[in-house]
Design a protein around this motif. Structure first.
Motif, PDB file in Angstrom:
ATOM      1  N   HIS A  30       0.893  -1.239   0.107  1.00  0.00           N
ATOM      2  CA  HIS A  30       0.004   0.068   0.043  1.00  0.00           C
ATOM      3  C   HIS A  30       0.933   1.465   0.050  1.00  0.00           C
ATOM      4  O   HIS A  30       0.551   2.142  -0.646  1.00  0.00           O
ATOM      5  N   PHE A  31       1.723   1.199   0.812  1.00  0.00           N
ATOM      6  CA  PHE A  31       2.883   2.401   1.025  1.00  0.00           C
ATOM      7  C   PHE A  31       3.325   2.809  -0.445  1.00  0.00           C
ATOM      8  O   PHE A  31       3.593   3.993  -0.846  1.00  0.00           O
ATOM      9  N   ARG A  32       3.800   1.758  -0.996  1.00  0.00           N
ATOM     10  CA  ARG A  32       4.846   2.039  -1.942  1.00  0.00           C
ATOM     11  C   ARG A  32       3.909   2.338  -3.275  1.00  0.00           C
ATOM     12  O   ARG A  32       4.082   3.162  -4.219  1.00  0.00           O
ATOM     13  N   HIS A  33       2.506   1.866  -3.261  1.00  0.00           N
ATOM     14  CA  HIS A  33       1.594   2.240  -4.366  1.00  0.00           C
ATOM     15  C   HIS A  33       1.250   3.704  -4.082  1.00  0.00           C
ATOM     16  O   HIS A  33       1.148   4.336  -5.158  1.00  0.00           O
ATOM     17  N   MET A  34       1.183   3.980  -2.845  1.00  0.00           N
ATOM     18  CA  MET A  34       0.945   5.461  -2.920  1.00  0.00           C
ATOM     19  C   MET A  34       2.108   6.484  -3.301  1.00  0.00           C
ATOM     20  O   MET A  34       1.744   7.583  -3.671  1.00  0.00           O
ATOM     21  N   GLU A  35       3.316   6.198  -2.970  1.00  0.00           N
ATOM     22  CA  GLU A  35       4.637   6.896  -3.241  1.00  0.00           C
ATOM     23  C   GLU A  35       4.504   6.864  -4.875  1.00  0.00           C
ATOM     24  O   GLU A  35       4.694   7.967  -5.332  1.00  0.00           O
ATOM     25  N   LEU A  36       4.443   5.776  -5.601  1.00  0.00           N
ATOM     26  CA  LEU A  36       4.311   5.970  -6.972  1.00  0.00           C
ATOM     27  C   LEU A  36       3.110   6.592  -7.500  1.00  0.00           C
ATOM     28  O   LEU A  36       3.235   7.299  -8.743  1.00  0.00           O
ATOM     29  N   THR A  37       2.252   6.593  -6.999  1.00  0.00           N
ATOM     30  CA  THR A  37       1.053   7.372  -7.515  1.00  0.00           C
ATOM     31  C   THR A  37       1.323   8.938  -7.262  1.00  0.00           C
ATOM     32  O   THR A  37       0.926   9.781  -8.040  1.00  0.00           O
ATOM     33  N   ASN A  38       2.033   9.193  -6.245  1.00  0.00           N
ATOM     34  CA  ASN A  38       2.338  10.698  -6.136  1.00  0.00           C
ATOM     35  C   ASN A  38       3.416  11.267  -7.152  1.00  0.00           C
ATOM     36  O   ASN A  38       3.216  12.350  -7.571  1.00  0.00           O
ATOM     37  N   VAL A  39       4.098  10.268  -7.538  1.00  0.00           N
ATOM     38  CA  VAL A  39       5.062  10.665  -8.553  1.00  0.00           C
ATOM     39  C   VAL A  39       4.277  10.820  -9.870  1.00  0.00           C
ATOM     40  O   VAL A  39       4.568  11.973 -10.687  1.00  0.00           O
ATOM     41  N   ILE A  40       3.139   9.963 -10.062  1.00  0.00           N
ATOM     42  CA  ILE A  40       2.439  10.155 -11.271  1.00  0.00           C
ATOM     43  C   ILE A  40       1.692  11.653 -11.019  1.00  0.00           C
ATOM     44  O   ILE A  40       1.722  12.356 -12.353  1.00  0.00           O
ATOM     45  N   LYS A  41       1.179  11.852  -9.917  1.00  0.00           N
ATOM     46  CA  LYS A  41       0.602  13.300  -9.857  1.00  0.00           C
ATOM     47  C   LYS A  41       1.842  14.510  -9.985  1.00  0.00           C
ATOM     48  O   LYS A  41       1.259  15.492 -10.600  1.00  0.00           O
ATOM     49  N   GLU A  42       2.921  13.972  -9.540  1.00  0.00           N
ATOM     50  CA  GLU A  42       3.901  15.235 -10.027  1.00  0.00           C
ATOM     51  C   GLU A  42       4.081  15.245 -11.705  1.00  0.00           C
ATOM     52  O   GLU A  42       4.337  16.551 -11.957  1.00  0.00           O
ATOM     53  N   PHE A  43       4.034  14.143 -12.312  1.00  0.00           N
ATOM     54  CA  PHE A  43       4.077  14.390 -13.744  1.00  0.00           C
ATOM     55  C   PHE A  43       2.740  14.978 -14.413  1.00  0.00           C
ATOM     56  O   PHE A  43       3.137  15.851 -15.346  1.00  0.00           O
ATOM     57  N   TYR A  44       1.675  14.921 -13.879  1.00  0.00           N
ATOM     58  CA  TYR A  44       0.492  15.755 -14.006  1.00  0.00           C
ATOM     59  C   TYR A  44       0.695  17.155 -14.118  1.00  0.00           C
ATOM     60  O   TYR A  44       0.411  18.126 -14.786  1.00  0.00           O
ATOM     61  N   SER A  45       1.257  17.534 -12.821  1.00  0.00           N
ATOM     62  CA  SER A  45       1.719  18.810 -12.399  1.00  0.00           C
ATOM     63  C   SER A  45       2.597  19.533 -13.275  1.00  0.00           C
ATOM     64  O   SER A  45       2.417  20.698 -13.826  1.00  0.00           O
ATOM     65  N   LEU A  46       3.802  19.062 -13.688  1.00  0.00           N
ATOM     66  CA  LEU A  46       4.923  19.455 -14.570  1.00  0.00           C
ATOM     67  C   LEU A  46       4.373  19.551 -15.949  1.00  0.00           C
ATOM     68  O   LEU A  46       4.368  20.398 -16.769  1.00  0.00           O
ATOM     69  N   GLN A  47       3.336  18.576 -16.471  1.00  0.00           N
ATOM     70  CA  GLN A  47       2.809  18.604 -17.653  1.00  0.00           C
ATOM     71  C   GLN A  47       1.879  19.835 -17.828  1.00  0.00           C
ATOM     72  O   GLN A  47       1.837  20.636 -18.876  1.00  0.00           O
ATOM     73  N   GLY A  48       1.034  20.016 -16.801  1.00  0.00           N
ATOM     74  CA  GLY A  48       0.443  21.044 -16.879  1.00  0.00           C
ATOM     75  C   GLY A  48       0.796  22.522 -16.741  1.00  0.00           C
ATOM     76  O   GLY A  48       0.606  23.465 -17.522  1.00  0.00           O
ATOM     77  N   MET A  49       2.259  22.662 -16.081  1.00  0.00           N
ATOM     78  CA  MET A  49       2.979  23.978 -16.085  1.00  0.00           C
ATOM     79  C   MET A  49       3.532  24.006 -17.586  1.00  0.00           C
ATOM     80  O   MET A  49       3.506  24.978 -18.170  1.00  0.00           O
ATOM     81  N   ALA A  50       3.822  22.928 -18.337  1.00  0.00           N
ATOM     82  CA  ALA A  50       4.404  23.263 -19.892  1.00  0.00           C
ATOM     83  C   ALA A  50       3.302  23.502 -20.460  1.00  0.00           C
ATOM     84  O   ALA A  50       3.548  24.350 -21.588  1.00  0.00           O
ATOM     85  N   GLU A  51       2.018  22.989 -20.519  1.00  0.00           N
ATOM     86  CA  GLU A  51       1.009  23.272 -21.348  1.00  0.00           C
ATOM     87  C   GLU A  51       0.415  25.032 -21.000  1.00  0.00           C
ATOM     88  O   GLU A  51      -0.008  25.690 -21.934  1.00  0.00           O
ATOM     89  N   ARG A  52       0.657  25.402 -19.612  1.00  0.00           N
ATOM     90  CA  ARG A  52       0.572  26.682 -19.250  1.00  0.00           C
ATOM     91  C   ARG A  52       1.234  27.529 -20.278  1.00  0.00           C
ATOM     92  O   ARG A  52       0.919  28.615 -20.709  1.00  0.00           O
ATOM     93  N   ILE A  53       2.568  27.421 -20.079  1.00  0.00           N
ATOM     94  CA  ILE A  53       3.411  28.173 -20.980  1.00  0.00           C
ATOM     95  C   ILE A  53       3.264  28.291 -22.661  1.00  0.00           C
ATOM     96  O   ILE A  53       3.235  29.396 -23.242  1.00  0.00           O
ATOM     97  N   LYS A  54       2.869  26.975 -23.004  1.00  0.00           N
ATOM     98  CA  LYS A  54       2.574  26.625 -24.299  1.00  0.00           C
ATOM     99  C   LYS A  54       1.166  27.608 -24.838  1.00  0.00           C
ATOM    100  O   LYS A  54       1.332  28.089 -25.860  1.00  0.00           O
TER     101      LYS A  54
END
Length: 319
Positions: free
Chosen positions: A189-213
């Motif tokens: 469970h804990f490792r699943h949550m940590e990996l999900t948080n990294v995916i969440k960070e990818f969503y955030s970084l993608q959104g930043m790039a889309e905002r600039i674009k």
């Protein structure tokens, strides 16, 4: 991203002049007109046109303020784009390490075979590389599927061809496969949550790039900067001619060229994902991430790093 201009100073000067030849020709024509009408106006019984220095100086000051604001804002966009892709580099490496070390047959009491775990690791790593190339396509509005097809299954390629935001759907697929691994007890469970948080960070970084674009630089700054620039360029030689005579031609060209280059540099820098020589080198960054992740899963086919390209007149840059 331009690394440097040619080592040959003649190529540097010629290249800069070549890419700005239209403006230089216009500056030259305006300056020649100003000097000719001043020097030969009396011959043709024509009152020469000259302008006072103070109004043109004030106009130049206003133009400098506009150019300074625009260039600072454009550089902020370029630097933010670079920070976003720096964040993608760090998060991708973290994701790769977590995928390779968090997953194990241990949590299933070896009901899940090691071979299945290794296949799952490879699937998520390669899909993440596919996400990187999908993000490049998304930001540059390209239609190059070659890199995607190397890392996605035919079924996945067909699925994302039908959607608007391809990188978002690939991240969604990653979260589904993380859930599957949790349900199969490959990760707890804990490792699943940590990996999900990294995916969440990818969503955030993608959104930043889309905002600039997707955020257009305020139109009135572009418009009025151009208006002030050409008004200044047109008035300048008529101001200098009474004091400098024929020398006003090269001096007017030089000053006009400086202001025009400042305006052009801001216009180019404000859109950092277009794939031009001066833009953020997202293809090169992605290749470096690709190499790191493939080495983590001990892939047999690891591409070589992208070497700097040499453009016209000896300019070296990264794509």
């Amino acid at each position: 991203m331009i690394l440097k201009y040619s080592d040959n100073p003649f190529k540097q000067v010629f290249g800069i002049a070549f890419y700005n030849r239209k403006n230089i020709i216009l500056f030259t024509l305006i300056s020649i007109v100003a000097v000719f009408q001043y020097e030969f106006g009396e011959i043709f019984d024509f009152e020469p046109i000259t302008l006072p220095v103070v109004p043109v100086t004030i106009l130049g000051g206003a133009l400098a303020i506009f150019l300074g604001f625009r260039n600072n804002s454009a550089y902020d966009r370029w630097w933010e784009a670079r920070k976003v892709w720096g964040g993608i580099v760090n998060a991708s490496r973290t994701f790769g390490v977590m995928i390779c070390t968090f997953s194990s047959s241990y949590f299933s009491e070896e009901k899940v075979k090691d071979k299945h775990v290794l296949a799952w690791r490879k699937e998520l790593i390669t899909r993440h590389i596919g996400w990187l190339y999908a993000l490049i396509m998304h930001l540059r509005k390209e239609n190059n599927w070659d890199d995607l097809e190397k890392y996605l299954t035919k079924k996945e390629v067909e699925q994302i061809r039908k959607v608007h935001n391809k990188p978002t759907q690939l991240l969604h697929k990653q979260t589904e496969r993380l859930r599957d691994a949790f349900e199969e007890n490959m990760i707890e469970h804990f490792r699943h949550m940590e990996l999900t948080n990294v995916i969440k960070e990818f969503y955030s970084l993608q959104g930043m790039a889309e905002r600039i674009k997707g955020t257009i630089f305020p139109y009135y700054y572009n418009y009025f900067t151009g208006v002030f620039l050409w008004l200044f360029v047109t008035c300048l030689p008529f101001t200098l001619v009474s004091e400098m005579g024929w020398s006003a031609i090269p001096m007017s060209i030089a000053i006009s060229f400086v202001f025009t280059i400042l305006e052009k540099s801001g216009a180019v820098t404000e859109d950092p994902f277009e794939g031009r020589a001066a833009d953020t080198p997202i293809t090169t960054i992605t290749r470096n991430i690709e190499i790191d992740l493939l080495e983590m899963i001990k892939s047999d086919t690891i591409p070589a790093p992208i070497e700097p390209k040499t453009g016209r007149f000896g300019v070296k840059y990264l794509d």
